[in-house]
Design an enzyme around this catalytic site. Structure first.
Site, PDB file in Angstrom:
ATOM      1  N   HIS A   3       0.862  -1.197   0.000  1.00  0.00           N
ATOM      2  CA  HIS A   3       0.000   0.000   0.000  1.00  0.00           C
ATOM      3  C   HIS A   3       0.896   1.244   0.000  1.00  0.00           C
ATOM      4  O   HIS A   3       1.352   1.695   1.046  1.00  0.00           O
ATOM      5  CB  HIS A   3      -0.902  -0.060   1.245  1.00  0.00           C
ATOM      6  CG  HIS A   3      -1.858   1.096   1.371  1.00  0.00           C
ATOM      7  ND1 HIS A   3      -2.944   1.061   2.224  1.00  0.00           N
ATOM      8  CD2 HIS A   3      -1.908   2.309   0.771  1.00  0.00           C
ATOM      9  CE1 HIS A   3      -3.601   2.208   2.145  1.00  0.00           C
ATOM     10  NE2 HIS A   3      -2.985   2.985   1.277  1.00  0.00           N
TER      11      HIS A   3
ATOM     12  N   HIS B  33       1.228   4.905  -2.581  1.00  0.00           N
ATOM     13  CA  HIS B  33       0.807   5.678  -3.759  1.00  0.00           C
ATOM     14  C   HIS B  33       2.051   6.307  -4.378  1.00  0.00           C
ATOM     15  O   HIS B  33       2.781   7.022  -3.688  1.00  0.00           O
ATOM     16  CB  HIS B  33      -0.189   6.766  -3.347  1.00  0.00           C
ATOM     17  CG  HIS B  33      -1.398   6.220  -2.639  1.00  0.00           C
ATOM     18  ND1 HIS B  33      -2.602   6.017  -3.276  1.00  0.00           N
ATOM     19  CD2 HIS B  33      -1.578   5.792  -1.356  1.00  0.00           C
ATOM     20  CE1 HIS B  33      -3.481   5.517  -2.412  1.00  0.00           C
ATOM     21  NE2 HIS B  33      -2.875   5.366  -1.244  1.00  0.00           N
TER      22      HIS B  33
ATOM     23  N   HIS C 184      -9.735   1.453  -0.409  1.00  0.00           N
ATOM     24  CA  HIS C 184      -9.463   2.118   0.859  1.00  0.00           C
ATOM     25  C   HIS C 184     -10.793   2.119   1.611  1.00  0.00           C
ATOM     26  O   HIS C 184     -11.820   2.570   1.073  1.00  0.00           O
ATOM     27  CB  HIS C 184      -9.026   3.551   0.638  1.00  0.00           C
ATOM     28  CG  HIS C 184      -7.600   3.705   0.200  1.00  0.00           C
ATOM     29  ND1 HIS C 184      -7.096   3.097  -0.902  1.00  0.00           N
ATOM     30  CD2 HIS C 184      -6.569   4.405   0.758  1.00  0.00           C
ATOM     31  CE1 HIS C 184      -5.805   3.417  -1.029  1.00  0.00           C
ATOM     32  NE2 HIS C 184      -5.461   4.209  -0.034  1.00  0.00           N
TER      33      HIS C 184
ATOM     34  N   GLU D 143     -10.599   4.114   6.861  1.00  0.00           N
ATOM     35  CA  GLU D 143      -9.498   5.018   7.217  1.00  0.00           C
ATOM     36  C   GLU D 143     -10.137   6.162   8.018  1.00  0.00           C
ATOM     37  O   GLU D 143      -9.989   6.219   9.228  1.00  0.00           O
ATOM     38  CB  GLU D 143      -8.793   5.528   5.943  1.00  0.00           C
ATOM     39  CG  GLU D 143      -7.642   6.485   6.213  1.00  0.00           C
ATOM     40  CD  GLU D 143      -7.016   7.059   4.924  1.00  0.00           C
ATOM     41  OE1 GLU D 143      -7.626   6.970   3.841  1.00  0.00           O
ATOM     42  OE2 GLU D 143      -5.889   7.615   5.028  1.00  0.00           O
TER      43      GLU D 143
ATOM     44  N   ASP E 271       2.007   4.087   2.686  1.00  0.00           N
ATOM     45  CA  ASP E 271       0.964   4.949   2.098  1.00  0.00           C
ATOM     46  C   ASP E 271       1.566   6.063   1.236  1.00  0.00           C
ATOM     47  O   ASP E 271       1.512   5.975   0.009  1.00  0.00           O
ATOM     48  CB  ASP E 271       0.056   5.526   3.197  1.00  0.00           C
ATOM     49  CG  ASP E 271      -1.361   5.799   2.723  1.00  0.00           C
ATOM     50  OD1 ASP E 271      -1.682   5.453   1.581  1.00  0.00           O
ATOM     51  OD2 ASP E 271      -2.151   6.355   3.512  1.00  0.00           O
ATOM     52  N   ASP E 272       2.080   7.111   1.889  1.00  0.00           N
ATOM     53  CA  ASP E 272       2.661   8.248   1.159  1.00  0.00           C
ATOM     54  C   ASP E 272       3.943   8.657   1.886  1.00  0.00           C
ATOM     55  O   ASP E 272       3.967   9.650   2.633  1.00  0.00           O
ATOM     56  CB  ASP E 272       1.658   9.421   1.152  1.00  0.00           C
ATOM     57  CG  ASP E 272       0.348   9.013   0.496  1.00  0.00           C
ATOM     58  OD1 ASP E 272       0.297   8.903  -0.729  1.00  0.00           O
ATOM     59  OD2 ASP E 272      -0.627   8.755   1.248  1.00  0.00           O
TER      60      ASP E 272
END
Ligand code: ADE
Ligand code: ZN
Length: 331
Positions: free
Chosen positions: A14, A16, A194, A197, A275-276
């Site tokens: 996961h 991006h 997603h 969250e 994630d990021d």
């Protein structure tokens, strides 16, 4: 412990791709492409990476994507992430992207898909890292936009692993996209969403029942619904949890309060992800370190979660065996 986590052969499910755009690369691409940034220097970019919530984050994240304007830029971004993977001993990575952000600006979807695919090719040939991409529908742009995206993406079905659902979660439940994801499944692609969250447990139920997802991204609000916990225990649906993302976006107050401890104690199928990483200042290794230091996640739990990540990945059986062998040799 750092050295244990550094050496652990890891898998990321996961992440991006634009979330790995480091401020330095953002400045380089802005200069290359003649894009005016609202920041004067690196410190101003870093200072902007403070987020009120998911919506605030998504707005800034999408603004940062303005500097990406060619397949070559996507190649550069993907290779930069895979080099970071090599430094952290991440052996396999499945990354999210979207095409809508770029097609809305007049670019062809090929720019995204070909750029990332060529980055993965280099990553495999030069670094031995495997993986692939998962384009996402941007849920807050609605069903019609997602339908248009799917019409464009079908042509690339052999270049992608599946389709995900991302961006602002509430009030856009997975059920809005049920019929569309059925078409995705009928084309033999994996389905991800997603869910849970910022959204409550009903979003996770909807991802399971309406979309029939292969994995849930985040899923941390499951603990509010005992029936859902029982379902997740029984079916072992993989949940790709992103601890540093959750604290950065104030979904969880402090790392020590992160639900991952309870999720593991309940026997849920949890993996750790970044994630990021450029926006939250934490790649996979730092996420593992954080839950080890602050949530009491043990070495053997990190190994178990890595085995679960291998099993939940979309790598082929031969590669899964290789990854499991690397993990066993390490242990
Ligand atoms: N896109 C990038 N990061 C995301 C996140 N944490 N949630 C939803 N969409 C995203
Ligand atoms: Zn995400």
């Amino acid at each position: 412990m750092t050295s244990f986590i550094e050496k652990l052969p890891k898998v990321e499910l996961h992440m991006h791709i634009e979330g790995s755009l480091e401020p330095e690369l953002m400045m380089t691409l802005a200069e290359k492409n003649g894009v005016a940034l609202p920041y004067k220097n690196l410190d101003e970019i870093k200072a902007a990476y403070q987020f009120k919530d998911l919506t605030d984050f998504v707005n800034l994240y999408l603004q940062g994507t303005e500097v990406i304007r060619s397949a070559e830029d996507f190649h550069t971004l993907t290779v930069a992430y895979l080099k970071k993977c090599q430094q952290q001993n991440v052996q396999h990575a499945e990354v999210f992207c979207d095409i809508r952000t770029y097609t809305d600006r007049g670019f062809a979807p090929d720019m995204v898909i070909e750029g990332i695919a060529s980055g993965f090719k280099t990553g495999y040939e030069e670094l031995g890292i495997t993986g692939g991409m998962i384009p996402c529908f941007i849920r807050h742009l609605g069903l019609d936009a997602a339908k248009e995206d799917w019409a464009l993406l079908k042509r690339f079905k052999n270049d992608i692993l599946g389709i995900g659902l991302a961006a602002v979660e509430v009030p856009f439940p997975p059920s809005m996209f049920s019929d569309l994801f059925k078409e995705v499944r009928d084309e033999g692609l994996k389905i991800l969403a997603h869910a849970g969250e910022e959204g409550d447990a009903s979003y996770i139920w909807s991802a399971i029942k309406d979309l029939k997802v292969d994995r849930i991204d985040h899923g941390i609000s499951c603990l509010d619904d005992p029936d859902l916990v029982e379902y997740l225990q029984k079916h072992q649906t993989p949940l790709t949890v992103c601890p540093c993302s959750n604290t950065s976006l104030h979904v969880v107050k402090e790392m020590k309060d992160h639900p991952i401890r309870q999720m593991l104690d309940l026997g849920l199928n949890v993996t750790i992800n970044s994630d990021d990483p450029a926006h939250f200042g934490a790649y996979l290794q730092e996420n593992m370190q954080a839950v080890h230091d602050e949530c009491g996640v043990s070495e053997s739990e990190l190994v178990q979660m890595t085995a679960d990540a291998i099993a939940a990945s979309f790598a082929d059986d031969a590669r899964k065996t290789e990854l499991n062998n690397k993990l066993s040799s390490f242990v």
